[in-house]
Scaffold this active site. Sequence first.
Site, PDB file in Angstrom:
ATOM      1  N   SER A 122      36.460  -1.465  35.339  1.00  0.00           N
ATOM      2  CA  SER A 122      36.712  -2.806  35.828  1.00  0.00           C
ATOM      3  C   SER A 122      35.533  -3.239  36.681  1.00  0.00           C
ATOM      4  O   SER A 122      35.163  -2.543  37.623  1.00  0.00           O
ATOM      5  CB  SER A 122      38.003  -2.827  36.661  1.00  0.00           C
ATOM      6  OG  SER A 122      38.201  -4.076  37.290  1.00  0.00           O
ATOM      7  N   HIS A 166      51.929   0.223  44.257  1.00  0.00           N
ATOM      8  CA  HIS A 166      51.938  -0.236  42.871  1.00  0.00           C
ATOM      9  C   HIS A 166      50.917   0.558  42.068  1.00  0.00           C
ATOM     10  O   HIS A 166      49.730   0.574  42.399  1.00  0.00           O
ATOM     11  CB  HIS A 166      51.608  -1.722  42.785  1.00  0.00           C
ATOM     12  CG  HIS A 166      52.746  -2.611  43.168  1.00  0.00           C
ATOM     13  ND1 HIS A 166      53.192  -3.624  42.365  1.00  0.00           N
ATOM     14  CD2 HIS A 166      53.544  -2.613  44.260  1.00  0.00           C
ATOM     15  CE1 HIS A 166      54.219  -4.230  42.945  1.00  0.00           C
ATOM     16  NE2 HIS A 166      54.434  -3.629  44.096  1.00  0.00           N
ATOM     17  N   GLY A 177      40.215  -4.978  44.439  1.00  0.00           N
ATOM     18  CA  GLY A 177      38.845  -5.317  44.731  1.00  0.00           C
ATOM     19  C   GLY A 177      37.989  -4.181  45.233  1.00  0.00           C
ATOM     20  O   GLY A 177      36.843  -4.395  45.639  1.00  0.00           O
ATOM     21  N   LYS A 178      38.506  -2.945  45.180  1.00  0.00           N
ATOM     22  CA  LYS A 178      37.753  -1.788  45.652  1.00  0.00           C
ATOM     23  C   LYS A 178      37.684  -0.735  44.541  1.00  0.00           C
ATOM     24  O   LYS A 178      38.564  -0.683  43.682  1.00  0.00           O
ATOM     25  CB  LYS A 178      38.402  -1.190  46.900  1.00  0.00           C
ATOM     26  CG  LYS A 178      38.487  -2.158  48.073  1.00  0.00           C
ATOM     27  CD  LYS A 178      39.108  -1.496  49.287  1.00  0.00           C
ATOM     28  CE  LYS A 178      39.218  -2.479  50.446  1.00  0.00           C
ATOM     29  NZ  LYS A 178      37.891  -2.979  50.876  1.00  0.00           N
ATOM     30  N   ASP A 238      49.732  -6.189  32.469  1.00  0.00           N
ATOM     31  CA  ASP A 238      49.059  -5.062  31.819  1.00  0.00           C
ATOM     32  C   ASP A 238      49.973  -4.265  30.889  1.00  0.00           C
ATOM     33  O   ASP A 238      50.107  -3.050  31.007  1.00  0.00           O
ATOM     34  CB  ASP A 238      48.470  -4.122  32.880  1.00  0.00           C
ATOM     35  CG  ASP A 238      47.768  -4.861  34.004  1.00  0.00           C
ATOM     36  OD1 ASP A 238      47.204  -5.934  33.742  1.00  0.00           O
ATOM     37  OD2 ASP A 238      47.781  -4.365  35.144  1.00  0.00           O
ATOM     38  N   GLU A 281      36.922  -6.127  32.375  1.00  0.00           N
ATOM     39  CA  GLU A 281      37.780  -4.972  32.607  1.00  0.00           C
ATOM     40  C   GLU A 281      38.715  -4.742  31.424  1.00  0.00           C
ATOM     41  O   GLU A 281      38.644  -5.405  30.399  1.00  0.00           O
ATOM     42  CB  GLU A 281      38.591  -5.161  33.892  1.00  0.00           C
ATOM     43  CG  GLU A 281      39.535  -6.348  33.893  1.00  0.00           C
ATOM     44  CD  GLU A 281      40.201  -6.567  35.236  1.00  0.00           C
ATOM     45  OE1 GLU A 281      39.828  -5.897  36.217  1.00  0.00           O
ATOM     46  OE2 GLU A 281      41.103  -7.426  35.328  1.00  0.00           O
ATOM     47  N   HIS A 307      44.445  -8.547  29.528  1.00  0.00           N
ATOM     48  CA  HIS A 307      44.809  -7.134  29.662  1.00  0.00           C
ATOM     49  C   HIS A 307      45.728  -6.727  28.508  1.00  0.00           C
ATOM     50  O   HIS A 307      46.898  -6.391  28.671  1.00  0.00           O
ATOM     51  CB  HIS A 307      45.457  -6.827  30.995  1.00  0.00           C
ATOM     52  CG  HIS A 307      45.246  -5.396  31.387  1.00  0.00           C
ATOM     53  ND1 HIS A 307      44.566  -5.025  32.523  1.00  0.00           N
ATOM     54  CD2 HIS A 307      45.600  -4.236  30.767  1.00  0.00           C
ATOM     55  CE1 HIS A 307      44.521  -3.696  32.595  1.00  0.00           C
ATOM     56  NE2 HIS A 307      45.144  -3.213  31.522  1.00  0.00           N
ATOM     57  N   GLN A 366      53.460 -14.433  35.598  1.00  0.00           N
ATOM     58  CA  GLN A 366      52.990 -13.705  34.417  1.00  0.00           C
ATOM     59  C   GLN A 366      54.155 -13.381  33.479  1.00  0.00           C
ATOM     60  O   GLN A 366      55.231 -13.000  33.924  1.00  0.00           O
ATOM     61  CB  GLN A 366      52.277 -12.408  34.828  1.00  0.00           C
ATOM     62  CG  GLN A 366      53.129 -11.422  35.585  1.00  0.00           C
ATOM     63  CD  GLN A 366      53.201 -11.682  37.080  1.00  0.00           C
ATOM     64  OE1 GLN A 366      52.614 -12.647  37.585  1.00  0.00           O
ATOM     65  NE2 GLN A 366      53.902 -10.820  37.804  1.00  0.00           N
TER      66      GLN A 366
END
Length: 349
Positions: free
Chosen positions: A177, A94, A117-118, A40, A223, A293, A318
Amino acid sequence: MPPFLSSLVRPGAGMLLSALLCACAQADISDRAPQVSIHDPVMAEEGDDYYLFSTGPGITIYRSPDLMNWTRSDRVFAGEPDWARSVAPGFNGHLWAPDVIARNGRFYLYYSVSAFGKNTSAIGVAINRTLDPQSPNYRWEDQGILVQSVPGRDNWNAIDPNIVLDKQGDAWMSFGSFWDGLKLVKLDESWTALAEPQEWRTIARAERPAFTPDDEAAPAELEAPFIFPKNGYYYLFVSRGLCCRGDDSTYRLAVGRSKSVTGPYLDKDGVDMARGGGTPLIAGNQRWPGLGHNSAYTFDGRDYLVLHAYESADNGLQKLKILDLEWDEELWPVVDAAQLDSYQSRLVE
């Protein structure tokens, strides 16, 4: 490292970057200097240096004179925001998906607190007078929560902020997102709170079947909005697919544009991104199975697309990528996928 590359200085960075991209393309991965490994990426410049911010403990910062050679600079938070765990009980330390923008001698750093995921999430903002950690004026001051999403109340996710100025100089924040798509909201004069009365819009949405439980993020895989003013348009870049899965990542970029910052953002076929539209810009390949991203900038008169990509040859790790951002005859953005191989950042310890 070739001698000419180590001596590259900032005034020529924009003009020389394209010529230098091929210099490293043929090197075997085992022979290369370490690349910058980030998620990102966003950037700012101050003085003779570029600063790169990314997801990580406290928000990771790198510094470069030339867009190629990077050193670790600092982190925004030595620990974590005081309020983080009250928003996201699953927070792991993070901080995600920052954005940074300069204003009147200050740098505003927007960041996300969440759990994977939340939508137990919030966007905060911190301010500094300089990006140079050696300066006596260097100190990040957290301003707290700007916007928060609460499960059961909100069917959107308060992560992935990006700030854009409209033609009047007013600031707008896009974010979001999965769930019910990407949002746009106006900020007040302080840039640390929402403008009142609040102005909210949905600027991009992916298909989410009826009766999908509100606590499930998928399957609306969308997202990371980034709005880039250029050519009389506002270009909305978004990431589709799944990140953070190495070789199994399906991340890819799409784009639309509007004459107004508030939209509607239409793709090449005239389809509103809020109704599922979006023209594909760049997708993964065998060597780089997922990428996305992104952010976008003009440095030294040249436009760049900044993103991360997962490298299959390095176990899906990444890597930072900075690609030339060109424009076709109809003023749509164009990037060369070959630069995924040819651009190689260098992490200078």
